[in-house]
Design an enzyme around this catalytic site. Structure first.
Site, PDB file in Angstrom:
ATOM      1  N   ASP A 107       0.835  -1.203   0.000  1.00  0.00           N
ATOM      2  CA  ASP A 107       0.000   0.000   0.000  1.00  0.00           C
ATOM      3  C   ASP A 107       0.871   1.254   0.000  1.00  0.00           C
ATOM      4  OD1 ASP A 107       0.471   1.033   2.715  1.00  0.00           O
ATOM      5  OD2 ASP A 107      -0.667  -0.697   3.422  1.00  0.00           O
ATOM      6  N   ILE A 108       0.250   2.382  -0.208  1.00  0.00           N
ATOM      7  CA  ILE A 108       0.976   3.641  -0.420  1.00  0.00           C
ATOM      8  C   ILE A 108       1.853   4.021   0.774  1.00  0.00           C
ATOM      9  CG2 ILE A 108      -0.930   5.078   0.427  1.00  0.00           C
ATOM     10  CD1 ILE A 108      -0.156   7.122  -1.780  1.00  0.00           C
TER      11      ILE A 108
END
Length: 300
Positions: A107-108
């Site tokens: 994820d980011i």
């Protein structure tokens, strides 16, 4: 030797076999200038195009490449982001007739090890749940963590998408409200590490993947940079998922120079636009505390 068209396209990194079957049905694939149909078989001598772009067909195991990328926080795992955010594909070496396939996602707000390969079959097998490849993360949590919490996390927690657990947890040290742990998972569900810790009432404020199966994040792969795996190491990955091995050949001087040129180009490209700064406890820009490395991991 001829093979099914969708298999050759998947191996060339154009997508999964199912996606390739859809493109063939839609008439978007040409073989030697003719619209292809499902069931067609091709060889490396055939000329193949998808949507007008030429595809390089290779024999199984030929020209297979794998790179290790140290993802910084702030990058997304998509090829193009509608919000204009930087992606993990932006700094990878350019390919002709092939494309890089990410083995899984982060994820980011998660940094660390990402594998990319030009071999779609290898990527699919590495990601398939049946292979049960362990992933190791370095995590910093904020809040009180008791032995009871750790026992629950290893026994199993019911999340929205089913039961999840860490196969092992190793103390990484820490002071005050923040503590470090090395944790291991046998799957890669969305935000699974964060959700497991949140189930125990603590918050994850740093998360970095440091290992995928037998592949550790090398210290020379600085944040936002990539390194290419040696052929023998790629073969070790292939052997783990029962995939045909590549023939090991010594690189010529010209090939070594070409690889060096690609790396220099990637470095120069990254210098023109500074990426969002990621957390890297191996870099010179160290946080206030450097977690200790466990001497022996029971999940290795």
């Amino acid at each position: 030797m001829d093979e099914k068209l969708q298999k050759v396209l998947a191996r060339a990194g154009q997508g999964s076999r199912r996606e390739m079957e859809t493109r063939i049905r839609e008439g978007r694939v040409l073989v030697n200038g003719e619209v292809a149909t499902l069931g067609d078989r091709v060889s490396v001598k055939d000329t193949i195009t998808i949507d007008g772009y030429s595809i390089i067909a290779t024999e199984a195991g030929e020209n297979r490449r794998v790179i290790i990328y140290n993802k910084p926080e702030g990058e997304v795992c998509t090829r193009k982001d509608p919000e204009g955010r930087p992606t993990v594909f932006d700094k990878l070496p350019k390919l002709r007739g092939e494309r890089w396939i990410a083995v899984g996602r982060l994820d980011i707000n998660t940094s660390g090890l990402l594998l990319f390969t030009t071999d779609g079959e290898l990527a699919n097998r590495l990601m398939h749940p049946s292979t049960e490849i362990d992933r190791e993360y370095l995590v910093r949590v904020m809040g009180e963590v008791t032995e009871e919490n750790l026992a629950v996390l290893k026994k199993g927690v019911i999340l929205d998408d089913g039961v999840a657990k860490f196969t092992d947890i190793v103390d990484g040290g820490g002071e005050g409200i923040n503590r470090w742990f090395y944790v291991c998972l046998m799957e890669g569900r969305n935000r699974e590490v964060r959700r497991l810790w949140e189930s125990q009432g603590v918050k994850v404020n740093r998360l970095k993947r440091v290992r995928f199966g037998p592949v550790f994040l090398p210290s020379k792969a600085k944040v936002g940079r990539w390194v290419e795996m040696e052929d023998k190491d790629v073969n070790s990955l292939c052997a783990m998922v029962d995939l045909k091995l590549s023939e090991l050949t010594s690189k010529t001087q010209q090939e070594k120079l070409e690889l060096k040129r690609h790396k220099n180009k990637a470095t120069a490209g990254g210098a023109r636009r500074a990426p969002p700064k990621g957390f890297d406890w191996q870099s010179n820009d160290k946080p206030e505390f450097k977690p200790k490395k466990p001497g022996k991991r029971s999940f290795r």
